[in-house]
Design a protein around this motif. Structure first.
Motif, PDB file in Angstrom:
ATOM      1  N   VAL B 101       0.877  -1.257   0.043  1.00  0.00           N
ATOM      2  CA  VAL B 101       0.209   0.221  -0.041  1.00  0.00           C
ATOM      3  C   VAL B 101       0.700   1.354   0.070  1.00  0.00           C
ATOM      4  O   VAL B 101       1.775   1.201   0.909  1.00  0.00           O
ATOM      5  CB  VAL B 101      -1.009  -0.015   1.106  1.00  0.00           C
ATOM      6  CG1 VAL B 101      -2.031   1.409   1.407  1.00  0.00           C
ATOM      7  CG2 VAL B 101      -2.001  -1.086   1.001  1.00  0.00           C
ATOM      8  N   TRP B 130      -1.421  -0.881 -10.447  1.00  0.00           N
ATOM      9  CA  TRP B 130      -1.890  -0.513  -9.168  1.00  0.00           C
ATOM     10  C   TRP B 130      -3.121  -0.172  -9.192  1.00  0.00           C
ATOM     11  O   TRP B 130      -3.882   0.606  -9.952  1.00  0.00           O
ATOM     12  CB  TRP B 130      -1.020   0.753  -8.505  1.00  0.00           C
ATOM     13  CG  TRP B 130       0.628   0.246  -8.216  1.00  0.00           C
ATOM     14  CD1 TRP B 130       1.393  -0.076  -9.267  1.00  0.00           C
ATOM     15  CD2 TRP B 130       0.731   0.407  -6.811  1.00  0.00           C
ATOM     16  NE1 TRP B 130       2.400  -0.232  -8.082  1.00  0.00           N
ATOM     17  CE2 TRP B 130       2.369   0.041  -7.074  1.00  0.00           C
ATOM     18  CE3 TRP B 130       0.474   0.779  -5.797  1.00  0.00           C
ATOM     19  CZ2 TRP B 130       3.181  -0.230  -6.014  1.00  0.00           C
ATOM     20  CZ3 TRP B 130       1.350   0.711  -4.419  1.00  0.00           C
ATOM     21  CH2 TRP B 130       2.600   0.081  -4.810  1.00  0.00           C
ATOM     22  N   ILE B 131      -4.060  -0.339  -8.066  1.00  0.00           N
ATOM     23  CA  ILE B 131      -5.518  -0.253  -7.723  1.00  0.00           C
ATOM     24  C   ILE B 131      -4.992   1.313  -7.260  1.00  0.00           C
ATOM     25  O   ILE B 131      -4.359   1.539  -6.396  1.00  0.00           O
ATOM     26  CB  ILE B 131      -6.103  -1.050  -6.854  1.00  0.00           C
ATOM     27  CG1 ILE B 131      -6.251  -2.530  -7.510  1.00  0.00           C
ATOM     28  CG2 ILE B 131      -7.296  -0.367  -6.357  1.00  0.00           C
ATOM     29  CD1 ILE B 131      -6.410  -3.429  -6.129  1.00  0.00           C
ATOM     30  N   GLN B 132      -5.971   2.108  -7.890  1.00  0.00           N
ATOM     31  CA  GLN B 132      -5.868   3.506  -7.348  1.00  0.00           C
ATOM     32  C   GLN B 132      -7.153   4.218  -6.932  1.00  0.00           C
ATOM     33  O   GLN B 132      -8.369   4.261  -7.429  1.00  0.00           O
ATOM     34  CB  GLN B 132      -5.454   4.354  -8.926  1.00  0.00           C
ATOM     35  CG  GLN B 132      -5.010   5.603  -8.706  1.00  0.00           C
ATOM     36  CD  GLN B 132      -4.524   6.259  -9.851  1.00  0.00           C
ATOM     37  OE1 GLN B 132      -3.988   5.361 -10.746  1.00  0.00           O
ATOM     38  NE2 GLN B 132      -4.653   7.371 -10.209  1.00  0.00           N
ATOM     39  N   ALA B 148      -7.602   0.141   1.792  1.00  0.00           N
ATOM     40  CA  ALA B 148      -6.658  -0.070   0.680  1.00  0.00           C
ATOM     41  C   ALA B 148      -5.973  -1.507   1.329  1.00  0.00           C
ATOM     42  O   ALA B 148      -5.746  -2.308   0.386  1.00  0.00           O
ATOM     43  CB  ALA B 148      -5.662   0.783   0.644  1.00  0.00           C
ATOM     44  N   LEU B 151      -8.187  -4.377   0.447  1.00  0.00           N
ATOM     45  CA  LEU B 151      -8.200  -4.820  -0.725  1.00  0.00           C
ATOM     46  C   LEU B 151      -7.119  -5.348  -1.417  1.00  0.00           C
ATOM     47  O   LEU B 151      -7.092  -6.430  -2.240  1.00  0.00           O
ATOM     48  CB  LEU B 151      -8.511  -3.385  -1.592  1.00  0.00           C
ATOM     49  CG  LEU B 151      -9.124  -3.374  -2.847  1.00  0.00           C
ATOM     50  CD1 LEU B 151     -10.430  -4.101  -2.988  1.00  0.00           C
ATOM     51  CD2 LEU B 151      -9.458  -1.892  -3.316  1.00  0.00           C
ATOM     52  N   ALA B 152      -5.813  -4.985  -1.079  1.00  0.00           N
ATOM     53  CA  ALA B 152      -4.400  -5.417  -1.498  1.00  0.00           C
ATOM     54  C   ALA B 152      -4.572  -6.760  -0.998  1.00  0.00           C
ATOM     55  O   ALA B 152      -3.889  -7.628  -2.132  1.00  0.00           O
ATOM     56  CB  ALA B 152      -3.299  -4.509  -0.960  1.00  0.00           C
ATOM     57  N   VAL B 161      -2.307  -1.240  -3.891  1.00  0.00           N
ATOM     58  CA  VAL B 161      -3.103  -0.252  -3.865  1.00  0.00           C
ATOM     59  C   VAL B 161      -2.432   1.194  -3.651  1.00  0.00           C
ATOM     60  O   VAL B 161      -1.738   1.373  -2.651  1.00  0.00           O
ATOM     61  CB  VAL B 161      -4.049  -0.478  -2.782  1.00  0.00           C
ATOM     62  CG1 VAL B 161      -5.159   0.772  -2.985  1.00  0.00           C
ATOM     63  CG2 VAL B 161      -4.917  -1.725  -3.122  1.00  0.00           C
ATOM     64  N   VAL B 231     -11.830  -6.480  -8.210  1.00  0.00           N
ATOM     65  CA  VAL B 231     -11.915  -5.440  -7.437  1.00  0.00           C
ATOM     66  C   VAL B 231     -13.266  -4.744  -7.453  1.00  0.00           C
ATOM     67  O   VAL B 231     -13.664  -4.138  -6.546  1.00  0.00           O
ATOM     68  CB  VAL B 231     -10.645  -4.336  -7.803  1.00  0.00           C
ATOM     69  CG1 VAL B 231     -10.680  -3.219  -7.057  1.00  0.00           C
ATOM     70  CG2 VAL B 231      -9.373  -4.896  -7.784  1.00  0.00           C
ATOM     71  N   MET B 297     -12.620   5.598  -7.783  1.00  0.00           N
ATOM     72  CA  MET B 297     -11.516   4.392  -7.946  1.00  0.00           C
ATOM     73  C   MET B 297     -11.173   4.673  -9.542  1.00  0.00           C
ATOM     74  O   MET B 297     -11.951   4.569 -10.474  1.00  0.00           O
ATOM     75  CB  MET B 297     -12.035   3.195  -7.815  1.00  0.00           C
ATOM     76  CG  MET B 297     -11.146   2.141  -7.693  1.00  0.00           C
ATOM     77  SD  MET B 297     -11.611   0.530  -7.302  1.00  0.00           S
ATOM     78  CE  MET B 297     -10.965   0.587  -5.615  1.00  0.00           C
TER      79      MET B 297
END
Ligand code: SF4
Ligand code: SF4
Lengths: 295, 391
Positions: B101, B130-132, B148, B151-152, B161, B231, B297
């Motif tokens: 993260v 990367w999730i943003q 975050a 989620l990660a 994330v 996600v 997101m």
């Protein structure tokens, strides 16, 4: 929701004052938000902070352009009309000054003008001219929006021990010694309906960009920062001691210490920021920092 | 506990409450106060973690990546050139699906001398894996950091994330923040040692790099893509759990405000959405049917959700804080435009560039964007991409 703009100089604790104020609002059960102006501000340069308060969460994340309340921490700023830009008619001005009449003369259409000689109080109580806590006391009394007790609690989050004790005294004196004058303001016409009613297209940019390319002609188009505006003290030369070694000009970080027609080195005051490096480096102690008279 | 915190301090509190094992950071404006606050927590004994002083961002990312594959919970934070400098390592991190993260305090990157806010930096890594997440308030920053980690580290996701929030306009904004109790956070976010993810352990030969080619590599990428798609449902579920414990939620991938019956939708992301809400309330009073869609997101991009929100609307006025060179518009505009072809009744779109290099997205600017959108709806000709920065 009400909007506050704080004006001071770097080093006077303007931003911390704004944060303490936000804490006091929140301790009083209200919502508040605060943020500083960002830029190349340094010690001595004019700085701003923006604050909002209300009964519901503050949603705006933008600077304050039309303040209901102005809090002027530095006396030298109070007579310059540019710092009152956007001030709402019928609003409140709280200022650090001995010369209330000079602000009254600016035709700002205020409802309340409250002044206090904060610099003197701060120097008497703490030995330094940092006026932020004094002006918070003045704010509490002049606006009635925050309790003095909540400000004291907020201050305890930032100061400890003797510093806190002294500043609490400064806060109280700001509250007690504030001189409040009320006026009958001429209220401005209500704001026009949202511009959405107007048909509009966006204008192209004015051609003011100094950088069509990174190598453009700096003499003609470069934006310069007049770092001299940051200065609140300046180096003064004692010619009899000077050995003309030029060390001061080598060390000056602004590159503004130059050989004058008299054969001696002098600062270019448009750029000398008053940092004192030259004084520190001069091997002959020929330079001395002296306070600015007027900025 | 209610406190007045800047965005940076809110983020630091989120990290502290997440109980990371390893934190490695290099300071850079406007992220520095976040790094300082974490160092402060650590020095005071409020964080039981390794605090690694690194000589640059590339090492910061490499450090936390190593710690993460060894089973740790990790954190780093950066901005602008720091993000650019760690690019090799962060690509590697996402490529390996290391559930790290990070915070990026957004800032212009290609400016000549300034340290102005803007969202150009974070756009440079939008397709890296990367999730943003992009918060609007200081409270949402803290809450997003906690979400975050969930989620990660979720076994269905296992992707890093980044929580990216506006430099200066959020990082240096102080507002009222409710700091959750550690016990509640512990209920929401379990200690990482119970995670079933594969870790490097001694006594077992594991290969820490997919240095493979051809079909096996393609399969790895295929699975990564699928994880990214998952996600979209996972965030709703995690946010539901978060809301049950803390009583706060943010609309999943797209946060809307008065959008249901709106004809014009202002679409934006980050801190300026708050200002837009105020303008929308005013415009509603003036009889204009306006609403807000806030992209919360950005990766994965909320294609399906946006279709639902925007289908049948007449006009979408996008406010962009970054520019997509080569498309003559901003990134939110370009990506939203790609969603139009999924819609039965796509709206028209206009783009408004604002807030570059620390310029302020003021309520006056947003009103102006609205005025142009309303005029365009009435048939007035206007450019597709407009710049609000100059008056
Ligand atoms: S104080 Fe001295 S060193 Fe500093 S800017 Fe002025 S001339 Fe230069
Ligand atoms: S450093 Fe001191 S002695 Fe040397 S030129 Fe400057 S003022 Fe004179």
């Amino acid at each position: 929701m009400g909007e506050i703009r704080l004006h001071g100089r770097g080093g006077q604790g303007t931003v911390i004052a704004a944060e303490m104020l936000a804490n006091a609002f929140v301790l009083g059960g209200k919502y508040a938000s605060v943020f500083p102006s960002f830029g190349v501000e340094r010690r001595g340069s004019a700085v701003m902070a923006f604050a909002r308060y209300g009964e519901t969460p503050i949603r705006e994340h933008t600077r304050v352009y039309r303040p209901d309340i102005l809090l002027m921490l530095d006396q030298s700023l109070t007579e310059n009309p540019t710092y009152y830009e956007g001030f709402r008619h019928g609003g409140i001005i709280i200022a650090n000054t001995k010369h209330e009449e000079n602000i009254a003369g600016l035709s700002l259409n205020q409802k309340v003008l409250a002044t206090v000689d904060a610099t003197r109080i701060a120097v008497e109580e703490t030995g330094s001219a940092v006026t932020n806590t004094c002006m918070l006391g003045a704010f509490a009394r002049g606006t009635g929006l925050v309790r003095l007790d909540d400000l004291k609690k907020a201050m305890a989050l930032y100061f400890k021990g003797e510093v806190l004790a002294k500043n609490l005294r400064v806060l109280e004196r700001g509250y007690e010694e504030l001189k409040v004058t009320t006026f009958t303001p001429q209220l401005a016409a209500p704001a026009a309906q949202l511009a959405a009613a107007v048909e509009l297209t966006i204008a192209p940019p004015k051609d003011t960009n100094p950088f069509p390319a990174a190598w453009s002609d700096v003499d003609k188009k470069m934006i310069t920062v007049q770092t001299g505006e940051w200065r609140f003290r300046r180096p003064e030369l004692h010619k009899a001691s000077c050995r003309l070694c030029g060390w001061c000009s080598v060390y000056c970080p602004a590159g503004c210490m130059q050989l004058g027609e008299d054969g001696y080195y002098h600062p270019d005051l448009a750029y000398c920021k008053g940092c004192g490096v030259c004084v520190n480096e001069c091997p002959a102690q020929a330079l001395k920092m002296t306070a600015e008279e007027v900025i | 506990m209610i406190k007045v915190l800047t965005g940076n301090k809110a983020a630091a509190n989120g990290v502290r409450l997440a109980r990371p094992d390893v934190v490695a950071m290099y300071p850079i404006t406007p992220q520095t106060p976040l790094a300082e606050e974490l160092a402060h927590f650590h020095a005071e004994g409020q964080m039981d973690c390794e605090m690694v002083e690194v000589e640059g961002e590339h090492t910061a990312m490499s450090t936390i990546m190593g710690a993460c594959v060894a089973g740790g919970r990790v954190f780093t934070a950066t901005s602008s050139w720091g993000l650019a400098y760690m690019n090799e390592a962060l690509m590697y991190c996402a490529g390996l699906r290391v559930p790290a993260v990070m915070v990026d305090v957004t800032r212009e990157t290609p400016s000549m001398r300034g340290v102005g806010g803007g969202r150009q930096d974070i756009m440079s890594i939008r397709d890296s894996g990367w999730i943003q997440i992009e918060p609007e308030t200081c409270q949402e920053i803290l809450d997003s950091v906690l979400m975050a980690y969930r989620l990660a580290e979720d076994p269905d996701i296992l992707l890093p994330v980044v929580v990216a929030y506006d430099g200066f306009y959020l990082s240096h904004l102080s507002e009222r923040v409710d700091i959750p109790d550690q016990a509640d956070v512990d209920r929401f976010l379990a200690p990482v040692k119970n995670s079933p993810r594969p870790n490097l352990v001694s006594g077992r030969n594991l290969h820490f790099s997919p240095s493979i080619d051809g079909q096996p590599f393609a399969e790895f990428r295929y699975k990564t893509l699928q994880a990214m798609e998952r996600v979209k449902t996972k965030i709703e579920q995690i946010e539901g759990e978060f809301a049950a414990i803390f009583g706060r939620s943010y609309g999943g991938m797209v946060d809307t405000y008065r959008a249901e019956d709106a004809e014009i939708v202002i679409l934006t992301a980050g801190s300026c959405a708050g200002t837009a809400r105020v303008v929308i309330d005013q415009a509603r009073e003036d009889g204009l049917k306006v609403g807000l869609a806030r992209i919360r997101m950005f990766r994965p991009f909320p294609r399906e959700k946006l279709c639902q929100v925007l289908d049948g609307k007449k006009m979408v006025a996008v406010i962009d804080r970054s520019i997509c060179l080569g498309w003559n518009c901003g990134h939110l505009f370009m990506e939203t435009k790609a969603v139009l072809s999924d819609m039965a009744k796509p709206p028209r779109m206009l783009d408004f560039i604002d807030g570059l290099a620390n310029t302020d997205i003021t309520s006056d600017h947003i009103e102006k964007a609205l005025a142009v959108a309303a005029a365009a709806l009435k048939g007035k000709e206007t450019a597709e991409t407009n710049w609000l920065i100059w008056d």
